[in-house]
Design a protein around this motif. Structure first.
Motif, PDB file in Angstrom:
ATOM      1  N   ALA A  20       0.810  -1.174  -0.114  1.00 27.34           N
ATOM      2  CA  ALA A  20       0.265  -0.103   0.051  1.00 27.34           C
ATOM      3  C   ALA A  20       0.908   1.470  -0.087  1.00 27.34           C
ATOM      4  CB  ALA A  20      -0.785  -0.035   1.217  1.00 27.34           C
ATOM      5  N   LEU A  21       1.931   1.240   0.799  1.00 29.20           N
ATOM      6  CA  LEU A  21       2.863   2.546   0.640  1.00 29.20           C
ATOM      7  C   LEU A  21       3.566   2.638  -0.567  1.00 29.20           C
ATOM      8  CD1 LEU A  21       4.684   1.874   4.015  1.00 29.20           C
ATOM      9  CD2 LEU A  21       3.203   3.932   3.571  1.00 29.20           C
ATOM     10  N   ALA A  22       3.765   1.574  -1.234  1.00 30.76           N
ATOM     11  CA  ALA A  22       4.649   1.726  -2.719  1.00 30.76           C
ATOM     12  C   ALA A  22       3.558   2.168  -3.721  1.00 30.76           C
ATOM     13  CB  ALA A  22       5.062   0.271  -3.213  1.00 30.76           C
ATOM     14  N   ARG A  23       2.420   1.990  -3.533  1.00 31.39           N
ATOM     15  CA  ARG A  23       1.372   2.293  -4.432  1.00 31.39           C
ATOM     16  C   ARG A  23       0.918   3.773  -4.255  1.00 31.39           C
ATOM     17  NH1 ARG A  23      -1.444  -1.418  -7.227  1.00 31.39           N
ATOM     18  NH2 ARG A  23      -1.190  -3.471  -6.488  1.00 31.39           N
ATOM     19  N   THR A 189      -4.283  -6.986   6.388  1.00 30.96           N
ATOM     20  CA  THR A 189      -3.080  -7.782   5.685  1.00 30.96           C
ATOM     21  C   THR A 189      -3.300  -9.198   5.762  1.00 30.96           C
ATOM     22  OG1 THR A 189      -1.809  -7.799   7.655  1.00 30.96           O
ATOM     23  CG2 THR A 189      -1.861  -5.708   6.715  1.00 30.96           C
ATOM     24  N   PRO A 190      -2.454  -9.915   4.807  1.00 27.74           N
ATOM     25  CA  PRO A 190      -2.251 -11.246   4.642  1.00 27.74           C
ATOM     26  C   PRO A 190      -2.050 -11.849   6.208  1.00 27.74           C
ATOM     27  CG  PRO A 190      -1.349 -10.361   2.917  1.00 27.74           C
ATOM     28  CD  PRO A 190      -1.727  -9.219   3.695  1.00 27.74           C
ATOM     29  N   MET A 191      -1.254 -11.236   7.085  1.00 24.22           N
ATOM     30  CA  MET A 191      -0.759 -11.554   8.240  1.00 24.22           C
ATOM     31  C   MET A 191      -2.002 -11.431   9.184  1.00 24.22           C
ATOM     32  SD  MET A 191       2.589 -10.214  10.547  1.00 24.22           S
ATOM     33  CE  MET A 191       1.878  -8.920  11.409  1.00 24.22           C
ATOM     34  N   THR A 192      -2.656 -10.445   9.279  1.00 34.05           N
ATOM     35  CA  THR A 192      -3.900 -10.442  10.142  1.00 34.05           C
ATOM     36  C   THR A 192      -4.962 -11.430   9.805  1.00 34.05           C
ATOM     37  OG1 THR A 192      -4.732  -8.557   9.269  1.00 34.05           O
ATOM     38  CG2 THR A 192      -3.384  -8.221  11.187  1.00 34.05           C
ATOM     39  N   SER A 193      -4.984 -11.666   8.559  1.00 37.85           N
ATOM     40  CA  SER A 193      -6.051 -12.525   8.241  1.00 37.85           C
ATOM     41  C   SER A 193      -6.129 -14.069   8.905  1.00 37.85           C
ATOM     42  CB  SER A 193      -6.181 -12.758   6.546  1.00 37.85           C
ATOM     43  OG  SER A 193      -4.918 -13.470   6.338  1.00 37.85           O
ATOM     44  N   LYS A 194      -5.020 -14.107   9.320  1.00 40.34           N
ATOM     45  CA  LYS A 194      -4.875 -15.648   9.967  1.00 40.34           C
ATOM     46  C   LYS A 194      -5.196 -15.426  11.462  1.00 40.34           C
ATOM     47  CE  LYS A 194      -0.840 -16.706   7.180  1.00 40.34           C
ATOM     48  NZ  LYS A 194       0.689 -16.638   7.208  1.00 40.34           N
ATOM     49  N   ASN A 195      -5.443 -14.419  12.070  1.00 36.23           N
ATOM     50  CA  ASN A 195      -5.797 -14.110  13.355  1.00 36.23           C
ATOM     51  C   ASN A 195      -7.078 -14.729  13.586  1.00 36.23           C
ATOM     52  OD1 ASN A 195      -3.428 -13.041  13.823  1.00 36.23           O
ATOM     53  ND2 ASN A 195      -4.263 -10.882  13.879  1.00 36.23           N
ATOM     54  N   LYS A 196      -7.380 -15.376  14.870  1.00 32.50           N
ATOM     55  CA  LYS A 196      -8.431 -15.931  15.144  1.00 32.50           C
ATOM     56  C   LYS A 196      -9.412 -15.351  16.445  1.00 32.50           C
ATOM     57  CE  LYS A 196      -7.172 -20.537  13.190  1.00 32.50           C
ATOM     58  NZ  LYS A 196      -6.759 -21.975  13.886  1.00 32.50           N
ATOM     59  N   PHE A 197      -8.729 -14.032  16.555  1.00 34.40           N
ATOM     60  CA  PHE A 197      -9.511 -13.225  17.834  1.00 34.40           C
ATOM     61  C   PHE A 197      -9.873 -11.984  17.355  1.00 34.40           C
ATOM     62  CE2 PHE A 197      -4.781 -12.707  17.752  1.00 34.40           C
ATOM     63  CZ  PHE A 197      -4.685 -11.565  17.451  1.00 34.40           C
ATOM     64  N   PRO A 198     -10.858 -11.452  18.292  1.00 41.07           N
ATOM     65  CA  PRO A 198     -11.299 -10.249  17.638  1.00 41.07           C
ATOM     66  C   PRO A 198     -10.283  -8.974  17.402  1.00 41.07           C
ATOM     67  CG  PRO A 198     -12.400 -10.911  19.672  1.00 41.07           C
ATOM     68  CD  PRO A 198     -11.196 -11.725  19.292  1.00 41.07           C
ATOM     69  N   MET A 199     -10.404  -8.257  16.318  1.00 42.51           N
ATOM     70  CA  MET A 199      -9.508  -7.143  16.118  1.00 42.51           C
ATOM     71  C   MET A 199     -10.157  -5.924  15.947  1.00 42.51           C
ATOM     72  SD  MET A 199      -7.201  -8.955  13.429  1.00 42.51           S
ATOM     73  CE  MET A 199      -8.301  -9.825  12.378  1.00 42.51           C
ATOM     74  N   PRO A 200     -10.729  -5.366  17.109  1.00 46.93           N
ATOM     75  CA  PRO A 200     -11.181  -4.051  17.393  1.00 46.93           C
ATOM     76  C   PRO A 200     -10.589  -2.783  16.426  1.00 46.93           C
ATOM     77  CG  PRO A 200     -10.203  -4.266  19.354  1.00 46.93           C
ATOM     78  CD  PRO A 200      -9.724  -5.451  18.360  1.00 46.93           C
ATOM     79  N   PHE A 201     -11.472  -1.991  15.785  1.00 44.54           N
ATOM     80  CA  PHE A 201     -11.150  -0.882  15.111  1.00 44.54           C
ATOM     81  C   PHE A 201     -10.070  -1.080  13.913  1.00 44.54           C
ATOM     82  CE2 PHE A 201     -11.490   0.251  19.616  1.00 44.54           C
ATOM     83  CZ  PHE A 201     -12.671   0.714  19.487  1.00 44.54           C
ATOM     84  N   ILE A 202     -10.268  -2.313  13.363  1.00 40.54           N
ATOM     85  CA  ILE A 202      -9.232  -2.748  12.262  1.00 40.54           C
ATOM     86  C   ILE A 202      -9.420  -1.684  11.097  1.00 40.54           C
ATOM     87  CG2 ILE A 202     -10.881  -4.397  11.121  1.00 40.54           C
ATOM     88  CD1 ILE A 202      -8.213  -6.148  10.745  1.00 40.54           C
ATOM     89  N   ILE A 203      -8.329  -1.411  10.317  1.00 38.47           N
ATOM     90  CA  ILE A 203      -8.282  -0.381   9.198  1.00 38.47           C
ATOM     91  C   ILE A 203      -7.785  -1.255   8.010  1.00 38.47           C
ATOM     92  CG2 ILE A 203      -8.554   1.588  10.999  1.00 38.47           C
ATOM     93  CD1 ILE A 203      -5.564   2.211   9.905  1.00 38.47           C
ATOM     94  N   SER A 204      -8.026  -0.521   6.921  1.00 37.73           N
ATOM     95  CA  SER A 204      -7.431  -1.102   5.588  1.00 37.73           C
ATOM     96  C   SER A 204      -5.918  -0.628   5.536  1.00 37.73           C
ATOM     97  CB  SER A 204      -8.118  -0.590   4.533  1.00 37.73           C
ATOM     98  OG  SER A 204      -7.960   0.823   4.127  1.00 37.73           O
ATOM     99  N   ALA A 205      -5.126  -1.626   4.582  1.00 40.97           N
ATOM    100  CA  ALA A 205      -3.816  -1.243   4.383  1.00 40.97           C
ATOM    101  C   ALA A 205      -3.559   0.181   3.867  1.00 40.97           C
ATOM    102  CB  ALA A 205      -3.114  -2.394   3.630  1.00 40.97           C
ATOM    103  N   GLU A 206      -4.554   0.453   3.125  1.00 37.81           N
ATOM    104  CA  GLU A 206      -4.481   1.886   2.346  1.00 37.81           C
ATOM    105  C   GLU A 206      -4.778   2.948   3.309  1.00 37.81           C
ATOM    106  OE1 GLU A 206      -5.354  -1.439  -0.308  1.00 37.81           O
ATOM    107  OE2 GLU A 206      -6.281  -0.863   1.342  1.00 37.81           O
ATOM    108  N   ASN A 207      -5.528   2.709   4.350  1.00 41.01           N
ATOM    109  CA  ASN A 207      -5.896   3.875   5.268  1.00 41.01           C
ATOM    110  C   ASN A 207      -4.335   3.969   5.907  1.00 41.01           C
ATOM    111  OD1 ASN A 207      -6.622   5.635   6.872  1.00 41.01           O
ATOM    112  ND2 ASN A 207      -8.552   4.538   7.741  1.00 41.01           N
TER     113      ASN A 207
END
Length: 252
Positions: A20-23, A189-207
């Motif tokens: 996202a930073l590169a883009r 991100t692909p890394m957090t997509s593997k998490n099996k616990f709640p992820m409050p306030f998650i934002i997009s990589a672009e943001n």
């Protein structure tokens, strides 16, 4: 810091925040050096962005290998490329229960997240000091504040990064070199997509990339986001150990 026409190196640039930073940075007409283990993905990204950026170089590198990092900088020096900003984003995580304890996972996480950053900074130091300029922006995490269950290796690696970057910021000050600590909360991100616990306030990589770029432009010492997670992490960090452990045990 004006980003237009700057030469910016990004590690872990093949996915997530790095991609996202590169883009985003391509639109500033930067010269980009994109580093990742997966060069084929970087090459596709280069094709997509080549009309926007001034130039794009893609380099394959496992940041946990000092030998491979050295080869990267040998190439950069041979081409007489002067890096203005290094965004050291490469990182991994792994959720692990104590019943499946494996020190090999710790080695992988620390070698990538901590030593990988140290290897790059070691190569950047001589030129940045000589030029008395440059920005090192390292990706840590808001998870650096406590030892979260099943994420001990990851949290410890990010705590090490935060302390290390703070130390460098003090040492580099007389040389005009800026050190920025970037502490994201949960980012898609692909890394957090593997998490099996709640992820409050998650934002997009672009943001996340937009927030990081604005912070670099302002030369902030610490860039942390999103604000609800920043506030929550500060509150959690202030809890007495017994209260934190009690509350954490209810979430596990």
């Amino acid at each position: 810091m004006e980003l237009t026409n700057r030469t910016i190196l990004i590690t872990g640039a093949s996915s997530g925040i790095g991609e996202a930073l590169a883009r985003r940075l391509a639109h500033f007409k930067c010269s980009l050096i994109l580093v990742s283990r997966r060069k084929e993905i970087l090459d596709k990204l280069k094709e997509e962005l080549k009309q926007k950026a001034n130039s794009i170089i893609t380099l394959q590198c496992d940041v946990s290998s000092k030998t491979e990092v050295t080869k990267i900088f040998d190439f950069i020096h041979d081409k007489k490329i002067k890096i203005d900003i290094a965004i050291l984003n490469a990182g991994i995580g792994n959720e692990m229960k104590v019943e499946n304890y494996d020190s090999a996972i710790a080695e992988k996480i620390f070698n990538t997240n901590v030593l990988g950053m140290i290897y790059f900074i070691e190569k950047l130091i001589p030129e940045f000091i000589q030029r008395r300029s440059g920005i090192i922006a390292g990706i840590s995490s808001l998870a650096d504040n406590r030892g979260y269950s099943r994420s001990g290796f990851y949290c410890a690696s990010k705590a090490a990064i935060s302390v290390y970057l703070e130390s460098l910021r003090l040492e580099f000050k007389p040389y005009g070199v800026k050190v920025i600590t970037i502490k994201p909360g949960f980012v898609k991100t692909p890394m957090t997509s593997k998490n099996k616990f709640p992820m409050p306030f998650i934002i997009s990589a672009e943001n996340a990339a937009d927030i990081i770029i604005k912070g670099i432009q302002k030369e902030k010492r610490v860039i942390q986001f999103p604000m609800p997670t920043v506030i929550l992490s500060r509150l959690v960090g202030l809890l007495p150990t017994n209260i934190y452990e009690y509350l954490a045990s209810k979430i596990i």
